[in-house]
Design a protein around this motif. Structure first.
Motif, PDB file in Angstrom:
ATOM      1  N   PRO A  89       5.591 -86.235 -34.867  1.00 43.26           N
ATOM      2  CA  PRO A  89       4.225 -86.409 -35.271  1.00 43.26           C
ATOM      3  C   PRO A  89       4.610 -86.610 -36.764  1.00 43.26           C
ATOM      4  O   PRO A  89       5.532 -86.381 -37.355  1.00 43.26           O
ATOM      5  CB  PRO A  89       3.849 -84.912 -35.011  1.00 43.26           C
ATOM      6  N   THR A  90       3.376 -87.194 -37.456  1.00 40.10           N
ATOM      7  CA  THR A  90       3.192 -87.060 -38.814  1.00 40.10           C
ATOM      8  C   THR A  90       1.641 -86.540 -39.289  1.00 40.10           C
ATOM      9  O   THR A  90       0.879 -86.786 -38.543  1.00 40.10           O
ATOM     10  CB  THR A  90       3.150 -88.707 -39.338  1.00 40.10           C
ATOM     11  N   SER A  91       1.931 -85.757 -40.204  1.00 42.78           N
ATOM     12  CA  SER A  91       0.447 -84.875 -40.557  1.00 42.78           C
ATOM     13  C   SER A  91       0.345 -85.115 -42.159  1.00 42.78           C
ATOM     14  O   SER A  91       1.211 -85.233 -42.781  1.00 42.78           O
ATOM     15  CB  SER A  91       0.645 -83.581 -40.110  1.00 42.78           C
ATOM     16  N   PHE A  92      -0.729 -84.988 -42.443  1.00 43.62           N
ATOM     17  CA  PHE A  92      -1.197 -85.014 -43.710  1.00 43.62           C
ATOM     18  C   PHE A  92      -2.003 -83.811 -44.197  1.00 43.62           C
ATOM     19  O   PHE A  92      -3.148 -83.532 -43.294  1.00 43.62           O
ATOM     20  CB  PHE A  92      -2.320 -86.187 -44.151  1.00 43.62           C
ATOM     21  N   LEU A  93      -1.917 -83.392 -45.266  1.00 40.51           N
ATOM     22  CA  LEU A  93      -2.806 -82.188 -45.583  1.00 40.51           C
ATOM     23  C   LEU A  93      -3.705 -82.657 -46.799  1.00 40.51           C
ATOM     24  O   LEU A  93      -3.051 -83.185 -47.876  1.00 40.51           O
ATOM     25  CB  LEU A  93      -2.225 -81.091 -46.239  1.00 40.51           C
ATOM     26  N   ILE A  94      -5.020 -82.744 -46.601  1.00 42.12           N
ATOM     27  CA  ILE A  94      -5.834 -83.487 -47.369  1.00 42.12           C
ATOM     28  C   ILE A  94      -6.711 -82.327 -48.008  1.00 42.12           C
ATOM     29  O   ILE A  94      -7.353 -81.467 -47.329  1.00 42.12           O
ATOM     30  CB  ILE A  94      -6.742 -84.365 -46.727  1.00 42.12           C
ATOM     31  N   ASP A  95      -7.044 -82.590 -49.372  1.00 36.64           N
ATOM     32  CA  ASP A  95      -7.838 -81.560 -50.199  1.00 36.64           C
ATOM     33  C   ASP A  95      -9.234 -81.793 -50.194  1.00 36.64           C
ATOM     34  O   ASP A  95      -9.611 -82.846 -49.582  1.00 36.64           O
ATOM     35  CB  ASP A  95      -7.301 -81.406 -51.609  1.00 36.64           C
ATOM     36  N   ARG A  96     -10.171 -81.284 -50.547  1.00 36.57           N
ATOM     37  CA  ARG A  96     -11.366 -80.973 -50.521  1.00 36.57           C
ATOM     38  C   ARG A  96     -12.251 -82.382 -51.299  1.00 36.57           C
ATOM     39  O   ARG A  96     -13.359 -82.672 -50.825  1.00 36.57           O
ATOM     40  CB  ARG A  96     -12.153 -79.891 -51.423  1.00 36.57           C
ATOM     41  N   THR A  97     -11.193 -83.038 -51.894  1.00 36.27           N
ATOM     42  CA  THR A  97     -11.973 -84.444 -52.520  1.00 36.27           C
ATOM     43  C   THR A  97     -11.620 -85.323 -51.667  1.00 36.27           C
ATOM     44  O   THR A  97     -11.908 -86.432 -52.121  1.00 36.27           O
ATOM     45  CB  THR A  97     -11.353 -84.382 -54.094  1.00 36.27           C
ATOM     46  N   GLY A  98     -10.760 -85.227 -50.706  1.00 35.15           N
ATOM     47  CA  GLY A  98     -10.240 -86.212 -49.810  1.00 35.15           C
ATOM     48  C   GLY A  98      -8.872 -86.878 -50.248  1.00 35.15           C
ATOM     49  O   GLY A  98      -8.479 -87.750 -49.794  1.00 35.15           O
TER      50      GLY A  98
END
Length: 129
Positions: A89-98
């Protein structure tokens, strides 16, 4: 680069690309479910994107795991191509601003799960924009 979906603005997002044939993906789902349950009320939205070309393979996999987070299919691989995904898998953690803040290629059991917790807690502590 696509426009960030308005309904997700203001939330931290764990966006995970996976496939039913991927062994580490099966291991990552319980960790993602724990994160969704623990931090869902804090502003974390978890979304898993299946790259399976056959919807029935995705559905068979989902019957073997119990998850409360959103799961969507990317049969035509539009998202995978746009995100330049090379391993599962590949995952991204994205902050509140995108903005993408953390990327994980692969899933290394407890080590990756601990990294998720640390990174998500860091994002949740940041002041809201």
């Amino acid at each position: 680069e696509g426009k960030f979906p308005e309904q997700l603005r203001g939330q931290e997002i764990l966006l995970d690309f996976w496939a039913s044939w991927c062994g580490p993906c099966k291991s990552s789902f319980p960790a993602m479910e724990a994160l969704a349950k623990e931090h869902g009320g804090d502003g974390l939205t978890s979304i898993a994107v299946s790259v399976d070309q056959k919807r029935e393979n995705m559905q068979r996999f989902l019957k073997s795991v119990n998850v409360s987070f959103s799961v969507v299919g990317d049969v035509r691989h539009k998202l995978v191509t746009a995100a330049d995904i090379r391993s599962m898998p590949t995952s991204f953690l994205i902050d509140r601003t995108g903005k993408i803040r953390f990327v994980h290629a692969g899933f290394d059991g407890d080590k990756t799960a601990r990294e998720y917790v640390k990174e998500i807690e860091q994002l949740l502590r940041e002041p809201k924009p």
